[in-house]
Design a protein around this motif. Sequence first.
Motif, short mmCIF file in Angstrom:
data_model
loop_
_atom_site.label_atom_id
_atom_site.label_comp_id
_atom_site.label_asym_id
_atom_site.label_seq_id
_atom_site.Cartn_x
_atom_site.Cartn_y
_atom_site.Cartn_z
N ARG A 104 5.50 4.28 -5.52
CA ARG A 104 6.95 4.42 -5.24
C ARG A 104 7.33 3.13 -4.32
O ARG A 104 6.29 2.98 -3.27
N CYS A 134 6.29 -5.35 -8.35
CA CYS A 134 7.04 -4.29 -8.39
C CYS A 134 6.69 -3.25 -9.58
O CYS A 134 6.35 -2.21 -9.46
N ARG A 184 4.63 0.22 -9.74
CA ARG A 184 5.23 1.55 -10.32
C ARG A 184 4.10 1.83 -11.41
O ARG A 184 4.02 3.21 -11.63
N ASP A 185 3.78 0.78 -12.28
CA ASP A 185 2.74 1.18 -13.26
C ASP A 185 1.37 1.88 -12.74
O ASP A 185 0.80 2.78 -13.46
#
Length: 361
Positions: free
Chosen positions: A289, A280, A284-285
Amino acid sequence: MAVTLADVAARAQVSSATVSRVLSGNYPVSESTRARVLRAVDELDYVLNGPASSLAASTSDLVGILVNDIADPFFGIIAGAAQTEIGGTRTSGRGGEKLAVVCNTGGSPERELTYLTLLQRQRAAAVVLTGGAAEDPEHSAAVATKLSRLSSAGTRIVLCGRPPLTALPGVEGVGPATAVTLAFDNRGGAQRLTAHLLALGHRRIGYVAGPVGRSTTRHRLEGHLAALAAAGIEEDQARLTVHGSYDRESGYDAALELLRRRPDLTAIAAANDSIALGVCAAVRDSGLRIPEDISVAGFDDLPFSVDTVPALTTVRLPLHDAGARAGRLAMGRETPPPGGVATIRADLMARASTAPPPAGA
């Protein structure tokens, strides 16, 4: 004539002090020396016939619980529940409390054998082995031999979240009475998880597996691949699979590698929830999304899974209940399952981290 420490030292071609260090585990010894000493112990049957075991015919008040990593919630939950049943107030008036000792192997096969030898020397009343097994034929045979000797001496053996001894490579001639097994349905759980992703419409699914050579890793990967095969997904899955440790950092690095190989992935399944946390973070990095751009799923349903944002889709294993049951079996307070083996179902927990892939993906 009873076998002595000196006999073991002579067989292993080391000093008596080295043998003592290996068996006590309180001094650094090279792995090759440790293996030689333990092999001599087994060949001479030192623990069963030596002076330590001749002091009494019965078992002691000690119970050993072997875990790969006590800091991992998976093992902590199982060990804690088992320890409560073994040494807590629930045992009062039912045969007396036992001293439950948690033995942290760090995933080392050599350390696992060392702990079993130490517990044998202490005439442990029971031994509970948790989590996946190392799938090395030589090690499996050594563990089976050690557990058979423990069982013959009156020690109860319980495998929790671990395959039956007879399912491991290199193991022969071990009767079902040696150990009671509570096996997790890792294959079925992983197959249900990937089938869920497929039902949502995903066809490009990355997979972050655990370390090679562990039974849990292989079984969960097999379940994932079985679901893909049933759906007719023919893409080379080796390119979409990355192995690593069962931790967050490994999940982070593996997810970045998968996204480098296939930027158009729409879902990533992880072999456990800790790996999924790292996945996750990497997603995100990477500016994506969850789940709008890419879905993420885990395995085990550890306590933090429902509190992640979004809540993590995962596979629930009843870790506390399994650990408590293992503790009762170790204490002789529960009837073993038929044939000595019970398979514990793994259930899909569909939450907000998975959704249909983006339109046109």
